[in-house]
Structures are given as C-alpha cells and as structure tokens.
Write a protein that holds these residues in place. Structure first.
Motif: not given
Ligand SMILES: [Zn+2]
Length: 258
Positions: A213-223
């Motif tokens: 997730g976001k802590t490793v891959v900052p572009d992670y997105l899921d609305y």
C-alpha cells in the motif's frame, strides 16, 4: 510440486467447460500453496548474474498477442471511475509494476484474462470483469504484448491508473530466478520502457509492494474500498515477483541506467 502445478493449470483450463468463473479468493488460495516453495529463492545470491553487465543491451521485440481490449472499453471506464474517480482508459505511464504468473503456461494465463473472472470490488464484494496486463514474458524470454502501452490495464490493483504491468511466466520467485534468459529479457524490457516513457528508478515497483500500500507505493489509490483504502486487505496480500528479483533488477538498473 509438479503435480500441484498441473492441478493449477488444470483448474484454469477446466474452468472453461465446467465452471466459467473463479474468484480472487480461489486465486489466492492457489497462490498460497506456493509460498513454502518460494522460500527457496533464498538459495540465489543477492546480486544479479555478473555476466549481465557484459551482455550488450538489446531493444526488446514486442510480439503482438493482443487481448480484445476494445470490447472492454465500457467495463474499464466504469472500473477506473469506481476505483480512481477517473474514467479515462488512456494511460500515461509513470510506474512499471512487475509480476509473476504463478502458473507455468502463458496460454492458460492469456485465456484466463480473455475469459474474465469475478474480481475484487473494494469492500463492495466482487464484480465480473477482465484482468489484463501489458506484457507477458515467457520462460524463453519472448515478450508478448497483450495491451497497447497507451491503454490502462487492470493487473495491479491500486496503481492501474499509472502503471504498465509486466507478467513473467513462473510458478514462484525461485523458478523465475533460475532462468537467466527470462530475467535478462525482463531487464531489457524495463530499460526500454523507462527510456521510452521517462520513468525514474523509483517508479519500478513490485506487485507485493503495491499490496503493502501507500506507505510503500505513494501513488496507491482506491476510492472504492472505504474499509481498507490504502493497501490490500490481508487476505489479498501478494508476493510476486519477490524481493530477490527486485534486488537484482534495481541494482542492475543502478549500474546500467537506461
Ligand atoms: Zn501480480
């Protein structure tokens, strides 16, 4: 373990006639069977084969083996609207996400993409759709193109709005690392795409890192997942293509920049 591989391949092929769909949960339970074997990747050294530095770089040949992506345009617009609040299906790649297939048949993987399956719909159950990736590199190092690079794929949940996804046909990380031709081919592909799309080294990511997730891959997105919006729920954790492969790839790119 040979028998287990056949069971996996058989299940995928058998699904055509007897059971037309399978779910993410099925895929995950099958993937989990390979976890103990994946530990054997530790028998590989932490650095890539030294001969790679002396091999002349070759611009990859992309062999067209396209999925019927035009037929999925409406489905994909809805998908990208749900998960990224951006219904565009055009891709301007800024990430490259690496995977392995968990099965040793490129054809079985292509067929499963073509057939479709029930895929995760955030915390709103599952929805029938078509998983896809841009490239699939087989055991001999042949690079098949399944989707144009300017089209968004659905192969790496969480970064599909930005990523080119590349599958390598392998049952696990140790299996992948044992084939230098395939690994070398993947390195050439990543170099080519980094140069072509001006993608920086930090844009080269693993599916298992995306799942963290976001802590490793900052572009992670899921609305579309209001319960776990910033990473994969534990039961969907991914392990491909493994930390040793990524260590090889990253150190190779550092020493041999595109
Ligand atoms: Zn993957």
């Amino acid at each position: 373990m040979r028998a287990a591989r056949w069971l996996w391949a058989g299940l995928m092929v058998g699904a055509v006639a007897a059971q037309p769909v399978y779910t993410n949960t099925d895929i995950h339970s099958l993937k989990s069977r390979y976890l103990p074997k994946a530990i054997r990747a530790s028998r590989f050294p932490p650095s890539y084969p030294a001969l790679f530095d002396s091999k002349p770089y070759q611009t990859p040949k992309y062999v067209a083996w396209m999925l019927p992506f035009q037929d999925w345009a409406d489905e994909y617009r809805a998908y990208f609207d749900r998960h990224y609040h951006d219904p565009r299906i055009q891709l301007q790649p800024s990430l490259i996400c690496m995977h392995y297939t968990v099965t040793d048949s490129a054809e079985a993987v292509w067929n499963s993409f073509n057939r479709g399956c029930y895929m995760s719909n955030g915390n709103k159950g599952s929805v029938f759709g078509h998983v896809s990736v841009h490239l699939m590199i087989d055991q001999a190092g042949t690079v098949y193109q399944l989707l144009p690079f300017d089209r968004r794929c659905t192969g790496a949940y969480g970064v599909n709005h930005k990523a080119i996804s590349i599958e390598m046909v392998a049952s696990d990380e140790g299996d992948l690392l044992s084939r230098t031709r395939q690994v070398w081919s993947s390195f050439c592909v990543v170099r080519d795409l980094m140069k072509r799309y001006n993608i920086p080294a930090q844009g080269i990511i693993a599916h298992y890192e995306v799942s963290q997730g976001k802590t490793v891959v900052p572009d992670y997105l899921d609305y579309n997942d209001t319960e776990v919006p910033d990473r994969y729920p534990e039961k969907y954790a991914r392990y491909d293509p493994g930390p040793t492969y990524m260590g090889w790839l990253r150190s190779y790119l550092q020493k041999n920049p595109p």
